[in-house]
Write an enzyme that holds these catalytic residues in place. Sequence first.
Site, PDB file in Angstrom:
ATOM      1  N   MET A 189       0.984  -1.344   0.091  1.00 19.54           N
ATOM      2  CA  MET A 189      -0.001   0.120   0.403  1.00 19.54           C
ATOM      3  C   MET A 189       0.572   1.266  -0.184  1.00 19.54           C
ATOM      4  O   MET A 189       1.599   1.727   1.068  1.00 19.54           O
ATOM      5  CB  MET A 189      -0.698  -0.035   1.115  1.00 19.54           C
ATOM      6  CG  MET A 189      -2.272  -0.833   1.392  1.00 19.54           C
ATOM      7  SD  MET A 189      -3.397  -0.485   2.304  1.00 19.54           S
ATOM      8  CE  MET A 189      -2.495  -1.731   4.002  1.00 19.54           C
ATOM      9  N   GLN A 244       8.448  -4.514  -4.785  1.00 20.04           N
ATOM     10  CA  GLN A 244       7.469  -4.067  -5.967  1.00 20.04           C
ATOM     11  C   GLN A 244       7.693  -3.379  -6.756  1.00 20.04           C
ATOM     12  O   GLN A 244       8.359  -1.850  -6.548  1.00 20.04           O
ATOM     13  CB  GLN A 244       6.055  -3.960  -5.496  1.00 20.04           C
ATOM     14  CG  GLN A 244       4.525  -4.185  -6.544  1.00 20.04           C
ATOM     15  CD  GLN A 244       3.366  -3.780  -6.201  1.00 20.04           C
ATOM     16  OE1 GLN A 244       3.692  -2.681  -5.413  1.00 20.04           O
ATOM     17  NE2 GLN A 244       2.912  -4.557  -5.807  1.00 20.04           N
ATOM     18  N   CYS A 296      -2.477  -1.392 -10.104  1.00 21.61           N
ATOM     19  CA  CYS A 296      -2.355   0.086  -9.433  1.00 21.61           C
ATOM     20  C   CYS A 296      -3.890   0.958 -10.565  1.00 21.61           C
ATOM     21  O   CYS A 296      -2.707   0.873 -11.617  1.00 21.61           O
ATOM     22  CB  CYS A 296      -1.380   0.654  -9.442  1.00 21.61           C
ATOM     23  SG  CYS A 296      -1.936   2.526  -8.682  1.00 21.61           S
ATOM     24  N   LYS A 331       1.303  -9.418  -9.490  1.00 21.89           N
ATOM     25  CA  LYS A 331      -0.149  -8.576  -8.949  1.00 21.89           C
ATOM     26  C   LYS A 331      -1.086  -7.876  -9.426  1.00 21.89           C
ATOM     27  O   LYS A 331      -0.490  -6.769 -10.908  1.00 21.89           O
ATOM     28  CB  LYS A 331       0.032  -7.543  -7.721  1.00 21.89           C
ATOM     29  CG  LYS A 331      -1.087  -7.784  -6.928  1.00 21.89           C
ATOM     30  CD  LYS A 331      -0.563  -6.751  -5.553  1.00 21.89           C
ATOM     31  CE  LYS A 331      -1.834  -6.449  -3.831  1.00 21.89           C
ATOM     32  NZ  LYS A 331      -2.165  -5.071  -4.998  1.00 21.89           N
ATOM     33  N   ASN A 334      -6.839 -11.458  -2.842  1.00 23.34           N
ATOM     34  CA  ASN A 334      -6.832 -10.486  -1.791  1.00 23.34           C
ATOM     35  C   ASN A 334      -7.988  -9.790  -2.515  1.00 23.34           C
ATOM     36  O   ASN A 334      -8.433  -9.174  -2.992  1.00 23.34           O
ATOM     37  CB  ASN A 334      -5.472  -9.705  -2.647  1.00 23.34           C
ATOM     38  CG  ASN A 334      -5.757  -8.100  -2.504  1.00 23.34           C
ATOM     39  OD1 ASN A 334      -5.809  -7.224  -3.076  1.00 23.34           O
ATOM     40  ND2 ASN A 334      -5.169  -7.891  -1.138  1.00 23.34           N
ATOM     41  N   GLY A 335      -8.716  -9.076  -1.707  1.00 23.38           N
ATOM     42  CA  GLY A 335      -9.937  -7.938  -1.458  1.00 23.38           C
ATOM     43  C   GLY A 335     -10.298  -8.529  -0.396  1.00 23.38           C
ATOM     44  O   GLY A 335     -11.306  -9.442  -0.143  1.00 23.38           O
ATOM     45  N   ASP A 336     -10.779  -7.316   0.933  1.00 18.90           N
ATOM     46  CA  ASP A 336     -12.008  -7.220   1.324  1.00 18.90           C
ATOM     47  C   ASP A 336     -11.846  -8.010   2.724  1.00 18.90           C
ATOM     48  O   ASP A 336     -12.925  -9.250   3.561  1.00 18.90           O
ATOM     49  CB  ASP A 336     -13.221  -7.537   0.317  1.00 18.90           C
ATOM     50  CG  ASP A 336     -13.871  -7.138   0.317  1.00 18.90           C
ATOM     51  OD1 ASP A 336     -13.259  -5.932  -0.034  1.00 18.90           O
ATOM     52  OD2 ASP A 336     -15.260  -6.681  -0.730  1.00 18.90           O
ATOM     53  N   GLY A 390      -4.429  -6.099   2.451  1.00 20.33           N
ATOM     54  CA  GLY A 390      -4.777  -4.139   2.515  1.00 20.33           C
ATOM     55  C   GLY A 390      -5.541  -3.654   3.580  1.00 20.33           C
ATOM     56  O   GLY A 390      -5.016  -3.244   4.902  1.00 20.33           O
TER      57      GLY A 390
HETATM   58  C1  LIG Z   1      -4.113   3.271   0.339  1.00 17.72           C
HETATM   59  C2  LIG Z   1      -3.820   2.274  -1.126  1.00 17.72           C
HETATM   60  C3  LIG Z   1      -2.578   2.021  -1.977  1.00 17.72           C
HETATM   61  C4  LIG Z   1      -2.304   0.879  -2.194  1.00 17.72           C
HETATM   62  N1  LIG Z   1      -1.008   1.048  -2.923  1.00 17.72           N
HETATM   63  C5  LIG Z   1      -1.151  -0.468  -3.831  1.00 17.72           C
HETATM   64  C6  LIG Z   1       0.644  -0.740  -3.931  1.00 17.72           C
HETATM   65  O1  LIG Z   1       2.268   0.503  -3.871  1.00 17.72           O
HETATM   66  N2  LIG Z   1       0.698  -1.918  -5.229  1.00 17.72           N
HETATM   67  C7  LIG Z   1       0.081  -2.688  -4.928  1.00 17.72           C
HETATM   68  O2  LIG Z   1      -0.316  -3.837  -5.599  1.00 17.72           O
HETATM   69  N3  LIG Z   1      -0.943  -2.655  -4.565  1.00 17.72           N
HETATM   70  C8  LIG Z   1      -2.089  -1.106  -4.109  1.00 17.72           C
HETATM   71  N4  LIG Z   1      -2.846  -1.020  -3.155  1.00 17.72           N
HETATM   72  C9  LIG Z   1      -4.088  -1.572  -3.523  1.00 17.72           C
HETATM   73  C10 LIG Z   1      -3.649  -3.154  -2.501  1.00 17.72           C
HETATM   74  O3  LIG Z   1      -2.306  -3.995  -2.441  1.00 17.72           O
HETATM   75  C11 LIG Z   1      -5.102  -4.238  -2.941  1.00 17.72           C
HETATM   76  O4  LIG Z   1      -5.041  -4.796  -3.548  1.00 17.72           O
HETATM   77  C12 LIG Z   1      -6.603  -3.585  -2.367  1.00 17.72           C
HETATM   78  O5  LIG Z   1      -6.376  -2.928  -1.254  1.00 17.72           O
HETATM   79  C13 LIG Z   1      -7.495  -4.530  -2.105  1.00 17.72           C
HETATM   80  O6  LIG Z   1      -7.200  -5.234  -1.147  1.00 17.72           O
HETATM   81  P1  LIG Z   1      -7.817  -4.986   0.191  1.00 17.72           P
HETATM   82  O7  LIG Z   1      -9.673  -5.078   0.345  1.00 17.72           O
HETATM   83  O8  LIG Z   1      -7.830  -6.135   1.014  1.00 17.72           O
HETATM   84  O9  LIG Z   1      -7.710  -3.731   0.730  1.00 17.72           O
HETATM   85  C14 LIG Z   1      -3.259   0.031  -2.822  1.00 17.72           C
HETATM   86  C15 LIG Z   1      -4.424   0.123  -2.002  1.00 17.72           C
HETATM   87  C16 LIG Z   1      -4.605   0.901  -0.980  1.00 17.72           C
HETATM   88  C17 LIG Z   1      -6.062   1.470  -0.416  1.00 17.72           C
END
Ligand SMILES: Cc1cc2nc3c(=O)[nH]c(=O)nc-3n(C[C@H](O)[C@H](O)[C@H](O)COP(=O)(O)O)c2cc1C
Length: 322
Positions: A18, A71, A101, A140, A201-203, A225
């Site tokens: 993140m 990454q 992203c 990813k 991944n997700g939620d 995340g």
């Molecule tokens: C603030 C923020 C920054 C993120 N930065 C990245 C990143 O640098 N690289 C990446 O692959 N995903 C990034 N993501 C996506 C997360 O890794 C993840 O795939 C996404 O939030 C869904 O998972 P979650 O529902 O558990 O949050 C980011 C998400 C958030 C909310």
Amino acid sequence: MKIGNIEIDSRTAALAPMAGVADRAFREICVSYGSSYVVSEMVSSKGLTMCDRKSKKLLALSEKERPAAAQIFGNDPEIMAQSARACLDYNPEVIDINMGCPAPKIAGNGGGSALLKTPDLAEEIMKSVKSAVDIPVTVKIRLGWDKDSINCIDMAQRAEKAGMSAVTLHGRTRQQMYAPPVDLSMIAEVKKNISIPLIGNGDITDGISAARMLEETGCDYLMVGRGALGRPWVFSQINAYLQNGIILPEPPVSERMLVMIKHIKLICEYKGERVGIREARKHAAWYIKGIKGAAAYRQQVGALESIEQLEEMAFRIVRENA
Ligand SMILES: Cc1cc2nc3c(=O)[nH]c(=O)nc-3n(C[C@H](O)[C@H](O)[C@H](O)COP(=O)(O)O)c2cc1C
């Protein structure tokens, strides 16, 4: 479950990358609560190859956060390969390629999730990075760019063909950004169509949602995340549920405030108090979310200037919630 030669207990979860949030301090705190793998914030391949100081700082991986992936993002196979080699100076166990992203700044330049629209180029990037380094490389991705162009099965198969050691799939399209619920059935479809490990991944926000992701998709491992924001203990909750079926409660307010202080002190240790405390404001807001009387503290959090102010606020919150 293995990423290349790196063994990870599949009844645990990883902290998702993140940007602007999951820095060294947060990753170390999450590892202390049982996150079994971490990924750095995304780093620009161009920035890295041009020796940009900011990009290099993002890659500092400490010994307290292992195993860890670095990454990278970008859209040029040769520059991505060079940047992967540059990452090796920081001793990551894995190189992860960002193809998910959604941010216009990244996708607008053909990187991140935009690569889902150019699968041949995406595959070329994966092959190029893979041949540049002798550590495992992963990718990813999301389900696809939008609902009319879902191509995660094809992308995951290409990843396998290109020698990736695992695929992480965020179960949303780019168009969906972060909002609607993740599509577990598509993650399950991808799992059926590849033989390298799939990280769901997700939620995922607790043990039950973690178990659901594993059961409904058959994925090999989990990445968390936003569920960890202001709640790094989510990893101990997930691990306790997956390993022993135990539902651990949210910690009491006093413990939450202590973890917040510890986390923010670490940010300040690594970045200096002046920069650190500003970056830490968002974390403080997440830590106090949902606590009785938190709304009254929101403004104060947004104006925090020192650890001393943070500690005063935390102790007042503890007293008021005693
Ligand atoms: C603030 C923020 C920054 C993120 N930065 C990245 C990143 O640098 N690289 C990446 O692959 N995903 C990034 N993501 C996506 C997360 O890794 C993840 O795939 C996404 O939030 C869904 O998972 P979650 O529902 O558990 O949050 C980011 C998400 C958030 C909310």
